[in-house]
Design a protein around this motif. Sequence first.
Motif, mmCIF file in Angstrom:
data_model
loop_
_atom_site.group_PDB
_atom_site.id
_atom_site.type_symbol
_atom_site.label_atom_id
_atom_site.label_comp_id
_atom_site.label_asym_id
_atom_site.label_seq_id
_atom_site.Cartn_x
_atom_site.Cartn_y
_atom_site.Cartn_z
ATOM 1 N N THR A 338 44.947 -18.464 -12.070
ATOM 2 C CA THR A 338 44.013 -17.418 -11.652
ATOM 3 C C THR A 338 42.733 -18.042 -11.125
ATOM 4 O O THR A 338 42.183 -18.952 -11.742
ATOM 5 C CB THR A 338 43.676 -16.488 -12.828
ATOM 6 N N LEU A 339 42.258 -17.541 -9.987
ATOM 7 C CA LEU A 339 40.988 -17.964 -9.413
ATOM 8 C C LEU A 339 39.987 -16.830 -9.524
ATOM 9 O O LEU A 339 40.217 -15.734 -9.014
ATOM 10 C CB LEU A 339 41.155 -18.357 -7.948
ATOM 11 N N TYR A 340 38.878 -17.091 -10.223
ATOM 12 C CA TYR A 340 37.779 -16.133 -10.294
ATOM 13 C C TYR A 340 36.681 -16.603 -9.356
ATOM 14 O O TYR A 340 36.106 -17.679 -9.539
ATOM 15 C CB TYR A 340 37.247 -16.035 -11.721
ATOM 16 N N VAL A 341 36.377 -15.806 -8.343
ATOM 17 C CA VAL A 341 35.403 -16.165 -7.317
ATOM 18 C C VAL A 341 34.033 -15.645 -7.721
ATOM 19 O O VAL A 341 33.852 -14.451 -7.999
ATOM 20 C CB VAL A 341 35.815 -15.600 -5.942
ATOM 21 N N ASN A 342 33.062 -16.527 -7.740
ATOM 22 C CA ASN A 342 31.700 -16.201 -8.167
ATOM 23 C C ASN A 342 31.012 -15.313 -7.128
ATOM 24 O O ASN A 342 30.930 -15.670 -5.949
ATOM 25 C CB ASN A 342 30.921 -17.498 -8.367
ATOM 26 N N GLN A 343 30.511 -14.184 -7.590
ATOM 27 C CA GLN A 343 29.775 -13.256 -6.728
ATOM 28 C C GLN A 343 28.268 -13.341 -6.939
ATOM 29 O O GLN A 343 27.500 -12.638 -6.284
ATOM 30 C CB GLN A 343 30.244 -11.822 -7.001
ATOM 31 N N GLY A 345 25.009 -14.060 -10.117
ATOM 32 C CA GLY A 345 24.448 -13.322 -11.232
ATOM 33 C C GLY A 345 25.389 -13.116 -12.396
ATOM 34 O O GLY A 345 25.235 -12.165 -13.169
ATOM 35 N N GLY A 346 26.394 -13.984 -12.541
ATOM 36 C CA GLY A 346 27.335 -13.837 -13.643
ATOM 37 C C GLY A 346 28.470 -12.885 -13.381
ATOM 38 O O GLY A 346 29.200 -12.515 -14.303
ATOM 39 N N GLN A 347 28.666 -12.482 -12.108
ATOM 40 C CA GLN A 347 29.740 -11.576 -11.721
ATOM 41 C C GLN A 347 30.807 -12.329 -10.927
ATOM 42 O O GLN A 347 30.487 -13.122 -10.036
ATOM 43 C CB GLN A 347 29.202 -10.419 -10.886
ATOM 44 N N PHE A 348 32.074 -12.063 -11.252
ATOM 45 C CA PHE A 348 33.201 -12.735 -10.597
ATOM 46 C C PHE A 348 34.235 -11.699 -10.175
ATOM 47 O O PHE A 348 34.297 -10.600 -10.729
ATOM 48 C CB PHE A 348 33.865 -13.729 -11.556
ATOM 49 N N GLU A 349 35.041 -12.075 -9.190
ATOM 50 C CA GLU A 349 36.182 -11.255 -8.773
ATOM 51 C C GLU A 349 37.445 -12.103 -8.798
ATOM 52 O O GLU A 349 37.395 -13.303 -8.507
ATOM 53 C CB GLU A 349 35.978 -10.692 -7.359
ATOM 54 N N ASP A 350 38.565 -11.475 -9.159
ATOM 55 C CA ASP A 350 39.847 -12.169 -9.129
ATOM 56 C C ASP A 350 40.268 -12.355 -7.672
ATOM 57 O O ASP A 350 40.626 -11.397 -6.989
ATOM 58 C CB ASP A 350 40.894 -11.361 -9.896
ATOM 59 N N GLY A 351 40.185 -13.597 -7.204
ATOM 60 C CA GLY A 351 40.538 -13.889 -5.820
ATOM 61 C C GLY A 351 41.857 -14.611 -5.686
ATOM 62 O O GLY A 351 42.115 -15.262 -4.665
ATOM 63 N N THR A 352 42.716 -14.485 -6.686
ATOM 64 C CA THR A 352 43.967 -15.236 -6.699
ATOM 65 C C THR A 352 44.859 -14.898 -5.513
ATOM 66 O O THR A 352 45.401 -15.785 -4.847
ATOM 67 C CB THR A 352 44.729 -14.965 -8.006
ATOM 68 N N ALA A 353 45.038 -13.617 -5.233
ATOM 69 C CA ALA A 353 45.968 -13.207 -4.172
ATOM 70 C C ALA A 353 45.566 -13.785 -2.829
ATOM 71 O O ALA A 353 46.398 -14.321 -2.087
ATOM 72 C CB ALA A 353 46.037 -11.682 -4.105
ATOM 73 N N ALA A 354 44.287 -13.717 -2.500
ATOM 74 C CA ALA A 354 43.825 -14.228 -1.211
ATOM 75 C C ALA A 354 43.830 -15.749 -1.166
ATOM 76 O O ALA A 354 43.910 -16.344 -0.090
ATOM 77 C CB ALA A 354 42.419 -13.712 -0.920
ATOM 78 N N SER A 355 43.775 -16.394 -2.330
ATOM 79 C CA SER A 355 43.663 -17.859 -2.361
ATOM 80 C C SER A 355 44.963 -18.569 -2.057
ATOM 81 O O SER A 355 44.962 -19.727 -1.648
ATOM 82 C CB SER A 355 43.164 -18.303 -3.738
ATOM 83 N N GLY A 356 46.092 -17.931 -2.312
ATOM 84 C CA GLY A 356 47.381 -18.577 -2.113
ATOM 85 C C GLY A 356 47.865 -19.380 -3.306
ATOM 86 O O GLY A 356 48.870 -20.083 -3.218
ATOM 87 N N LEU A 357 47.190 -19.276 -4.455
ATOM 88 C CA LEU A 357 47.586 -20.046 -5.631
ATOM 89 C C LEU A 357 48.814 -19.470 -6.326
ATOM 90 O O LEU A 357 49.522 -20.182 -7.040
ATOM 91 C CB LEU A 357 46.438 -20.097 -6.641
ATOM 92 N N GLY A 358 49.077 -18.188 -6.149
ATOM 93 C CA GLY A 358 50.072 -17.517 -6.957
ATOM 94 C C GLY A 358 51.505 -17.990 -6.827
ATOM 95 O O GLY A 358 52.128 -18.364 -7.824
#
Length: 571
Positions: A338-343, A345-358
């Motif tokens: 799983t890749l959590y992309v930093n937004q 201020g302590g906020q992240f989004e799950d960017g796994t699908a767009a990253s190609g890691l899955g």
Amino acid sequence: MPGKALSLLACLTAGLHAAQGPSSDAAGPPLPFADATLAAGLHFVYRNGMSGALHLPEIVGGGAALFDFDNDGDLDLYLVQGGTFGPRGEPRSGPEHDRLWLNVAPVGGGDPRFEDVSAKAGLSPAGYGMGVAAGDYDNDGWTDLLVTGYGSMRLLRNRDGARLEDVTARAGVGDGGWSVSAAFADLDADGWLDLFVARYVEYAPVRCRLPSSRPDYCGPQSFPPQPDRVFRNRGDGTFEEATARWLGPQRAGPGLGVAAADLDGHGRTDVYVANDGAENHLWLNRDGPALREEGLIGGVALSGTGAAQAGMGVDAGDVDGDLDLDLIVTNLTGEGSTLYVNQGGGQFEDGTAASGLGPASLPLTGFGARLLDYDNDGWLDLAVANGAVHLSDPAPGSTDPFPLAQPRLLYRNAGRGRFADVTRAVGEAFTHPEVGRGLAAGDVDNDGDVDLVVVNVEGPARLLLNRVGQDQPWVGLRLLTRDGRRDALGARVLLRRRRAADLLRHAHADGSYASAGDPRLLFGLGGGADVAGLDVRWPDGAVETFDPPALRRYTALRQGGGRPASARSTP
């Protein structure tokens, strides 16, 4: 789709080869990583004490530390040994013990060679070991080690690069629980490294079975989780138990991976814990000394679909080039990394699908994970050590007593955090299946690229040498505290370039799984070697700017040796 996948792989392979320039080798250009274990003189097997009872600690595995034990400028290697079990599953020392390997290659570089100095360093059997953290806790200029384990934890003080002294009782950090990963970090910014320890479960033998009724290893959900612990460094060689004061009431999670870094941009070191089958924890450090757990609020406790995953390994780094630190977590088969992309201020989004890691990670169980720029093109890539944790019904004729082997994974970052699986292009160093657990990263041969050490359960530890990164321009940095004696863990560096994007890296020895890595920073400059300068934010919040360092060498930067940075220079 298969045709497209093969075409992509061919393009990536060609890109790897093109970066190396022409070769006269009839067999083609060298692969990115080579197994140099035997050539380096290493021989080590992590023994898990398996006896047929299927004790849970057997599948958790061990780690390694790459650190400069003797302060000679190159990385030495500490390998943690496992143990055996008593009649009720209680931990016992095995016949073998941890090993310390001294890097005896020429300091200026060359093929690494290791000498076993375990006996000289005073190592002997001492419980059932798991992982290791590295940091100079007493500020004497020598990197010390914390060895975690099932049933015990040991603090080993480095005595002038000659031996490792067990000072656990004297320092006040004893723990009879089950710890796997830990991190040294200056959580209160007082100039002394504190200690965060992730703990796992209260284990007692129980019976678990596969759907076929065949006995299997139990998962962590079968046991009560243990709360994590924090020890505050008093600055006199001892630690204060600070868990209640700094963490407050906590939801215990079966912790396996720990990463300490400034994840919200507030200038203090935060802590992220990957929990096995429970919500991950994000401990934000804003007001000090108390840390606030905001994993759910920050979007890093669960997957993007709202599921708790079996977190094992973790690492932090700027994978998308937007100058903040993202998080990568490895998980169980069927969950993928799983890749959590930093937004911010302590906020992240799950960017796994767009990253190609899955897709490549879904069939595998990931443990050690390290973000590294293996080809020095300026983008952080990802290496993962894999190994199953559940037994499957054996194939006909199989005689493997521990049939959990899986191949490793290497992803190349094609830019902006878009990853492509290049494992097959790397060859046997990654495709050969083993029961991978710990993964330590560092420039073992000081040639300007990141090498890897992989710890396998009931299999040989591996030294994988990087053979392509040094062909690109690079900058190496060692960040030191004001007195110049220890590594400034937690410092962040913004490398400014004139005709290419700026790069952000942070100094750390933690992360991955049960392992400690090289605290030095490596900036691959394949996208532009025109460095304009460096902005460093030190762990106490001070920011300084430094002139461009020399290319293709390591430079030491000491806090106080730069110039006050402008307001905009806040890495």
